[in-house]
Design a protein around this motif. Structure first.
Motif, PDB file in Angstrom:
ATOM      1  N   ASP A 122     -28.410 -18.961 -36.696  1.00  0.00           N
ATOM      2  CA  ASP A 122     -27.884 -19.650 -37.827  1.00  0.00           C
ATOM      3  C   ASP A 122     -28.714 -20.036 -38.776  1.00  0.00           C
ATOM      4  N   SER A 131     -23.395 -30.287 -27.594  1.00  0.00           N
ATOM      5  CA  SER A 131     -23.079 -28.899 -27.694  1.00  0.00           C
ATOM      6  C   SER A 131     -22.262 -28.679 -26.403  1.00  0.00           C
ATOM      7  N   HIS A 134     -27.326 -21.068 -30.668  1.00  0.00           N
ATOM      8  CA  HIS A 134     -26.388 -21.002 -32.006  1.00  0.00           C
ATOM      9  C   HIS A 134     -24.909 -20.518 -31.660  1.00  0.00           C
ATOM     10  N   ASP A 135     -25.075 -18.983 -31.364  1.00  0.00           N
ATOM     11  CA  ASP A 135     -24.080 -18.342 -30.870  1.00  0.00           C
ATOM     12  C   ASP A 135     -24.566 -16.875 -30.202  1.00  0.00           C
TER      13      ASP A 135
END
Length: 535
Positions: free
Chosen positions: A287, A106, A281-282
């Motif tokens: 998510d 990531s 995740h964001d």
């Protein structure tokens, strides 16, 4: 406002410098860990490297870096404390005892997993993992000259979720993760032995800004630890007492155990498993496709609900006592003031007739609404009950949660305080006033996450005349006419011009349309709820 706009540039493609071969820590080559060169014999070194690789990757049944793609692995752990956890797993979630695995795939974060005999050593900023007898026996059979106390593998990790931002990561403490043979642990005794896993993370970096506290810390902590069902210990680097006080209610819903201050607690803590770093995740999101039971941001909000509800109940009682005392005082003075009894009856009527509640998150300094008093008056004339909330760093979160949890509409100007949309019930309305130069960030960091929570999101993009910058720049200046071209020059331009030097004077006639839309939506929703309750 902190420098979170830098990630916008990365999302647009400015992170090409991140090499694909940096995405994995666990590789079939000795640079993932390392072996000390006790003898300069090429064949022996190659043999030991091959053996260590295959031991580490035993659960995957082969030794191929191509097989360890950046895709997630959805297997379930076969042994260890988390073996009975039916969770969707990431890369490194399924490893055997005595091994260490790091997922560096990531751009936001590195996460390492250690399983087996895990022991802390805060003085050297290290976490040691001692191999099993089986691993030692295999090594001894292959090479009798291996020193049983030498390091078999070493990884380094900074457990903070802004990996891509070098300037802040330079301030984060780094941990050494070291694998050694079991004989060495005789000199490294356990002071505190835990029978549950540990999650190591940092509360440094941008901690102090509510957006970053939730986005970079609290939400990733939920994502990383919720599948342990509170049977997990949090070990915190750059520990702050005020942070524990502020978020203690949430931590108590994620762990049954007190958090450990890694630096100040010099004892050796032993764990059967450790996760170093947090998964993210964001922006302000969860998510469901990566979570056990498809858990989402709504499930995170339910955690907040359970965390704050005991305190909210006491706050409600305090408010009720205060309101009753106020009515008693007014009733006592009604004999000398004939109009007072009418005022009391009006207050009782307003309390009985439920009007939708609008919470305005008010700002001081930059991006303040300069005609806020007229805004409040207009909202009340439309039919809202208006409550002003001015969040400060020291404001008790339970009080903000109580205000927003009981509201139908929240509005405010783009900024960190908009993070509090997480406190609203799904189905409520969130109105974000968007100053010049903040369009992309306003939607990416708050608008889209709010929609994922199930809120009705209304963005109000101001016109140049509604900005205080209108009086500072020529009418044709790019600052007013083409803010994106100015923002593309870099973060400092965005910060100094649009975040630090801009206030808003709302065009109330134009903004009224948004408030009316929110009011009608809220009334319809309230009427529908009342109808269902009456059936």
């Amino acid at each position: 406002m902190v420098q979170y706009y830098r990630y916008h540039q990365l999302k647009k493609g400015d992170h090409q410098h991140v090499e694909e071969d940096e995405m994995l820590s666990l590789m079939c080559a000795p640079n993932s860990g390392y072996f000390k060169r006790t003898r300069p014999k090429l064949f022996t070194l190659l043999l030991l490297s091959l053996l260590s690789c295959c031991l580490i990757l035993a659960p995957h049944l082969f030794c191929s870096s191509s097989a360890l793609s950046l895709l997630y692995s959805f297997g379930v752990e076969s042994d260890g404390v988390a073996a009975n956890v039916n969770a969707k797993a990431y890369l490194c979630s399924s490893i055997s005892n005595g091994t260490i695995c790091c997922d560096r795939s990531s751009i936001r974060t590195d996460v390492c997993v250690m399983k087996g005999d895990v022991r802390t050593h805060s003085a050297s900023s290290s976490i040691f993992l001692y191999t099993s007898r089986y691993t030692n026996a295999v090594i001894e059979n292959v090479s009798s000259f291996v020193d049983k106390e030498e390091e078999l593998q070493r990884e380094k990790v900074k457990p903070y979720t802004r990996k891509w931002e070098t300037s802040v990561m330079d301030t984060i403490d780094e941990l050494d993760l070291v694998v050694k043979t079991e004989n060495f642990r005789n000199n490294h005794h356990c002071d505190v032995k835990h029978d549950v896993p540990a999650v190591f993370f940092s509360t440094g970096g941008y901690t102090g800004n509510v957006y970053h506290e939730f986005n970079d810390g609290i939400l990733p902590l939920f994502i990383t630890s919720q599948h342990f069902k509170k049977k997990v210990v949090f070990v915190i680097l750059e520990y702050h007492d005020w942070w524990i006080m502020k978020y203690g209610d949430i931590l108590s819903r994620l762990s049954d155990y007190p958090a450990i201050d890694f630096r100040r607690d010099k004892r050796t803590h032993c764990f059967p498993e450790a996760i170093i770093g947090l998964r993210i995740h964001d922006e302000l999101s969860v998510d469901p496709s990566l979570m056990q039971g498809n858990k989402s941001i709504v499930d995170f909000r339910n955690v907040l609900d359970r965390a704050y509800w005991p305190r909210i109940k006491s706050l409600i009682k305090e408010e009720e006592r205060g309101a009753q005392e106020k009515l008693k005082q007014k009733a006592h003075s009604s004999s000398s003031s004939p109009g007072t009894s009418l005022d009391i009856r009006k207050e009782m009527h307003d309390a009985t007739f439920k009007r939708p509640k609008l919470v305005i998150l008010s700002r001081n300094g930059s991006r303040a609404i300069t005609n806020e008093d007229l805004l409040v008056k207009m909202a009340e004339e439309i039919g809202f009950r208006v409550e002003m909330v001015r969040p400060q760093r020291t404001t008790e979160l339970a009080r903000i949660y109580a205000a927003l949890n009981s509201s139908e509409v929240m509005m405010g100007v783009h900024g960190a305080a908009m993070t509090h949309f997480l406190f609203m019930k799904p189905g409520s309305v969130f109105i974000q006033v968007i100053p010049l130069g903040t369009e992309w960030a306003a939607d990416a960091y708050y608008g889209e996450p709010a929609r994922k929570l199930g809120l009705k999101y209304i963005g109000y993009q101001i016109l140049p005349r509604e900005s205080s910058l209108y009086d500072k720049y020529d009418r044709n200046d790019p600052v007013l006419q083409n803010p994106s071209s100015v923002s593309d020059k870099g973060w400092q331009y965005t910060k100094s011009i649009y975040l630090d030097s801009q206030n808003v004077r709302l065009n109330l006639g134009r903004f009224q349309k948004r408030l009316l839309r929110a009011y009608r939506y809220s009334i319809a929703k309230m009427n529908h709820r009342s109808h269902l309750q009456s059936q």
